[in-house]
Each structure stands twice: as structure tokens, then as C-alpha cells.
Design a protein around this motif. Structure first.
Motif, PDB file in Angstrom:
ATOM      1  N   ALA A  20      43.752  64.264  87.467  1.00 48.16           N
ATOM      2  CA  ALA A  20      44.006  63.215  86.475  1.00 48.16           C
ATOM      3  C   ALA A  20      43.512  63.648  85.107  1.00 48.16           C
ATOM      4  O   ALA A  20      44.167  63.383  84.089  1.00 48.16           O
ATOM      5  N   ALA A  21      42.383  64.351  85.058  1.00 48.59           N
ATOM      6  CA  ALA A  21      41.825  64.797  83.781  1.00 48.59           C
ATOM      7  C   ALA A  21      42.736  65.825  83.106  1.00 48.59           C
ATOM      8  O   ALA A  21      42.963  65.760  81.897  1.00 48.59           O
ATOM      9  N   ARG A  22      43.276  66.773  83.880  1.00 48.45           N
ATOM     10  CA  ARG A  22      44.173  67.776  83.286  1.00 48.45           C
ATOM     11  C   ARG A  22      45.465  67.144  82.790  1.00 48.45           C
ATOM     12  O   ARG A  22      45.968  67.501  81.732  1.00 48.45           O
ATOM     13  N   GLU A  27      48.569  65.629  78.089  1.00 55.99           N
ATOM     14  CA  GLU A  27      49.315  64.573  77.394  1.00 55.99           C
ATOM     15  C   GLU A  27      48.641  64.191  76.076  1.00 55.99           C
ATOM     16  O   GLU A  27      49.324  63.912  75.088  1.00 55.99           O
ATOM     17  N   THR A  28      47.310  64.192  76.029  1.00 53.36           N
ATOM     18  CA  THR A  28      46.591  63.897  74.789  1.00 53.36           C
ATOM     19  C   THR A  28      46.893  64.945  73.732  1.00 53.36           C
ATOM     20  O   THR A  28      47.169  64.620  72.572  1.00 53.36           O
ATOM     21  N   VAL A  29      46.848  66.214  74.123  1.00 51.65           N
ATOM     22  CA  VAL A  29      47.146  67.295  73.171  1.00 51.65           C
ATOM     23  C   VAL A  29      48.575  67.168  72.665  1.00 51.65           C
ATOM     24  O   VAL A  29      48.836  67.271  71.460  1.00 51.65           O
ATOM     25  N   ILE A  40      40.119  65.384  71.430  1.00 45.03           N
ATOM     26  CA  ILE A  40      40.782  65.492  72.731  1.00 45.03           C
ATOM     27  C   ILE A  40      39.945  64.805  73.804  1.00 45.03           C
ATOM     28  O   ILE A  40      40.464  64.023  74.605  1.00 45.03           O
ATOM     29  N   ALA A  41      38.644  65.065  73.807  1.00 46.37           N
ATOM     30  CA  ALA A  41      37.757  64.441  74.800  1.00 46.37           C
ATOM     31  C   ALA A  41      37.824  62.919  74.707  1.00 46.37           C
ATOM     32  O   ALA A  41      37.896  62.227  75.727  1.00 46.37           O
ATOM     33  N   SER A  42      37.832  62.396  73.495  1.00 54.01           N
ATOM     34  CA  SER A  42      37.923  60.951  73.298  1.00 54.01           C
ATOM     35  C   SER A  42      39.245  60.408  73.845  1.00 54.01           C
ATOM     36  O   SER A  42      39.281  59.379  74.520  1.00 54.01           O
ATOM     37  N   GLY A  43      40.334  61.118  73.581  1.00 56.10           N
ATOM     38  CA  GLY A  43      41.642  60.702  74.093  1.00 56.10           C
ATOM     39  C   GLY A  43      41.727  60.730  75.605  1.00 56.10           C
ATOM     40  O   GLY A  43      42.319  59.847  76.225  1.00 56.10           O
TER      41      GLY A  43
END
Length: 140
Positions: A20-22, A27-29, A40-43
Motif C-alpha cells: 500500500a505504501a509503494r 501515485e503521490t509522485v 512525498i512522505a506527507s502525501g
């Protein structure tokens, strides 16, 4: 990216384990614009909850190594990540605020510059970063 492929399928095709994290990170990037690691971490946290900064760095390394994400590092700036990969484009960076924008290569194919000396290297890419002042900073 092929429109019919899901993010999970792209990760699998690149030989990466699907988590899920990947999925959230990729998708965030792709939803962002030359994002730094903190953004990115926040997203990712907004999408899936807690994730350590170390896990974000490790996932970004894996995604970059497989070509799903591109890392750029303008001089004097933190590394930035983008989802636009597989083409020959460059970047323009604002000297004032650090904003980054894509610039399509005028030549189209890589490398778009010819080195005056190749020292025996086979050159396959030229990284170009244009520097200037963005419209917002120009009017400020």
C-alpha cells in the motif's frame, strides 16, 4: 504508463513487491510536481497513514532504480522526484523560489547535446537544467 495498467501492475512488472505504501508513493509522485521527500512522505501519510521517512527513501530508491520515478537534484536544492519518465526532457529552476518546471527537449532524442570530448565514453544522455526567475518571482 499504459492507461490500462494499474499502479500495482506496474510495480509487479518492474519486479517490485506491491505494498500500500509503494502504491501511495508512486501515485503521490505522479500527482505532484517535482516533489521533495518531505512532501512525498506527507502525501503518502495522507493516503495510507503512518510511514517512516526511511521507508519513503527506500521506496523512492527502488522506484528510481526500476525507472518508474525520476530523481533530479538541481544544484543547491534537495532531491526532487517526478513521475515523467521515459522521455528526453529537461528542467528549468527558479533561482528565487526554487520552483521546477519541465522543458521538452528541442532536439527530441538523447543525448541532445554533443560533448566536445567524450574521453572514450559512450554518451547516451545529457542532463540540462535551465536557471532563471519564474513568473511569480519576476512580478514580486
Amino acid at each position: 504508463m499504459t492507461p490500462s495498467k494499474t499502479t500495482a501492475e506496474e510495480l509487479r512488472a518492474a519486479g517490485l513487491r506491491v505494498t500500500a505504501a509503494r502504491v501511495a508513493l508512486l501515485e503521490t509522485v505522479r500527482d505532484g510536481n517535482h516533489l521533495d521527500v518531505e512532501t512525498i512522505a506527507s502525501g503518502v501519510r495522507d493516503r495510507v497513514g503512518h510511514i517512516s521517512l526511511q521507508a519513503v527513501y527506500e521506496a523512492l530508491h527502488a522506484l528510481t532504480a526500476t525507472g518508474l520515478v525520476r530523481r533530479i537534484e538541481p544544484a543547491g536544492s534537495a532531491a526532487r522526484y517526478e513521475g515523467r519518465v521515459g522521455d528526453n526532457h529537461h528542467h528549468i529552476v527558479c533561482r528565487s523560489c526554487g520552483a521546477v518546471a519541465d522543458v521538452d527537449c528541442a532536439i527530441g532524442h538523447a543525448p541532445c547535446l554533443n560533448a566536445s570530448q567524450d574521453h572514450g565514453f559512450t554518451i547516451d544522455e545529457a542532463e540540462v537544467i535551465f536557471w532563471g526567475t519564474c513568473p511569480d518571482c519576476s512580478t514580486a
